[in-house]
Scaffold this motif. Structure first.
Motif, mmCIF file in Angstrom:
data_model
loop_
_atom_site.group_PDB
_atom_site.id
_atom_site.type_symbol
_atom_site.label_atom_id
_atom_site.label_comp_id
_atom_site.label_asym_id
_atom_site.label_seq_id
_atom_site.Cartn_x
_atom_site.Cartn_y
_atom_site.Cartn_z
ATOM 1 N N LYS A 53 -3.057 -8.465 -5.655
ATOM 2 C CA LYS A 53 -3.958 -9.170 -6.477
ATOM 3 C C LYS A 53 -4.204 -8.886 -8.017
ATOM 4 C CE LYS A 53 -6.479 -8.062 -2.216
ATOM 5 N NZ LYS A 53 -7.643 -7.094 -1.738
ATOM 6 N N GLY A 54 -3.677 -7.765 -8.260
ATOM 7 C CA GLY A 54 -3.730 -7.407 -9.839
ATOM 8 C C GLY A 54 -3.328 -5.972 -9.888
ATOM 9 N N PRO A 55 -3.782 -5.544 -11.155
ATOM 10 C CA PRO A 55 -3.526 -4.018 -11.559
ATOM 11 C C PRO A 55 -4.438 -3.306 -10.701
ATOM 12 C CG PRO A 55 -4.107 -5.501 -13.282
ATOM 13 C CD PRO A 55 -4.103 -6.141 -12.325
ATOM 14 N N VAL A 56 -4.303 -1.959 -10.618
ATOM 15 C CA VAL A 56 -5.164 -1.050 -9.941
ATOM 16 C C VAL A 56 -5.587 0.073 -10.634
ATOM 17 C CG1 VAL A 56 -5.223 0.504 -8.136
ATOM 18 C CG2 VAL A 56 -4.209 -1.743 -7.589
ATOM 19 N N VAL A 57 -6.963 0.278 -10.748
ATOM 20 C CA VAL A 57 -7.144 1.608 -11.627
ATOM 21 C C VAL A 57 -7.459 2.607 -10.401
ATOM 22 C CG1 VAL A 57 -9.167 2.739 -13.026
ATOM 23 C CG2 VAL A 57 -8.370 0.269 -13.445
ATOM 24 N N LEU A 58 -6.633 3.831 -10.556
ATOM 25 C CA LEU A 58 -6.575 5.119 -9.347
ATOM 26 C C LEU A 58 -7.066 5.843 -9.947
ATOM 27 C CD1 LEU A 58 -5.655 5.502 -6.390
ATOM 28 C CD2 LEU A 58 -3.471 6.280 -7.589
ATOM 29 N N VAL A 59 -8.105 6.352 -9.155
ATOM 30 C CA VAL A 59 -8.859 7.670 -9.804
ATOM 31 C C VAL A 59 -9.039 8.687 -8.664
ATOM 32 C CG1 VAL A 59 -11.103 8.419 -10.577
ATOM 33 C CG2 VAL A 59 -10.524 6.262 -11.229
ATOM 34 N N PHE A 60 -8.547 9.939 -9.150
ATOM 35 C CA PHE A 60 -8.771 11.251 -8.326
ATOM 36 C C PHE A 60 -10.087 11.939 -8.525
ATOM 37 C CE2 PHE A 60 -4.206 10.011 -8.025
ATOM 38 C CZ PHE A 60 -3.963 10.018 -6.745
ATOM 39 N N TYR A 61 -10.865 12.489 -7.517
ATOM 40 C CA TYR A 61 -12.003 13.145 -7.815
ATOM 41 C C TYR A 61 -12.019 14.072 -6.756
ATOM 42 C CZ TYR A 61 -15.168 10.992 -4.060
ATOM 43 O OH TYR A 61 -15.738 10.643 -2.771
ATOM 44 N N ARG A 62 -12.886 15.251 -7.229
ATOM 45 C CA ARG A 62 -13.096 16.431 -6.415
ATOM 46 C C ARG A 62 -13.786 16.545 -5.174
ATOM 47 N NH1 ARG A 62 -12.904 21.171 -9.877
ATOM 48 N NH2 ARG A 62 -15.033 21.300 -9.870
ATOM 49 N N GLY A 63 -15.181 15.873 -5.333
ATOM 50 C CA GLY A 63 -16.055 16.031 -4.274
ATOM 51 C C GLY A 63 -17.555 15.819 -4.448
#
Length: 194
Positions: A53-63
């Motif tokens: 579908k297009g580019p992806v913004v991938l974000v990792f978070y703690r909780g």
């Protein structure tokens, strides 16, 4: 309680006890590892499908218990139309149990995909995971944050709250990686990469 928790988090950074393994993460130019996981609605989220579908913004978070994560995830929600307006999708990854993801959603009103990283597979593929040291585990327990309870079978592991922008071709074109979990990239910086 919120002020006390914020103080504790800043204190832990100053003491240098927020990480012991010092992960390095992937770099711009690397191929983004493909993954599949379940989001907050139990729907399968596949990076491969998202990239069609297009580019992806991938974000990792703690909780849900991390005020810095919650503020950032809320900013992303508030800016979601700007991200999707550029043809991109937003996917977040967390080690916390699905029932705790619901708490994150309550706090941030996130409507984008929030994926439970079962077995830390995605965090390991992206090189963002680390085992929390025993001293930090005990300090957080004083504030009723038990990583084994929060993360379930993922245990006392957390991600560096990294952000990657992945091109439609599956290459990492932007990376924000800082072991100081109080630091996050501005939304404008992410938008400039899309």
């Amino acid at each position: 309680m919120r002020t006390l928790l914020s103080f504790l988090l800043v204190f832990l950074i100053a003491q240098g006890s927020y990480s012991q393994d010092k992960p390095t993460g992937l770099s711009a130019g690397d191929a983004a590892p493909l993954f599949t996981g379940k989001d907050q609605a139990g729907k399968t989220v596949s990076l491969k499908d998202q990239l069609t579908k297009g580019p992806v913004v991938l974000v990792f978070y703690r909780g849900y218990w991390c005020p810095y994560c919650n503020r950032y995830l809320k900013k992303l929600e508030d800016s979601l139309s700007l991200i999707t307006g550029k043809g991109a999708s937003l996917v977040t990854i967390t080690p916390e149990k699905p029932e705790n993801i619901a708490r994150t959603i309550d706090k941030t009103k996130a409507t984008y995909a929030v994926v439970h990283d079962e077995g830390l597979k995605i965090m390991k593929q992206y090189g963002v995971n680390y085992a929390v040291d025993e001293k930090t585990i005990e300090q957080y327990k004083q504030y009723k944050i038990d990583f084994n309870e929060v993360n379930g079978s993922n245990g006392t592991n957390l991600p560096v709250p990294a952000v990657y922008v992945i091109s439609k071709k599956g290459k990492i074109i932007y990376r924000f990686f800082n072991s100081d979990y109080t630091k996050r990239p501005a939304v404008a910086e992410i938008l400039a990469q899309l």
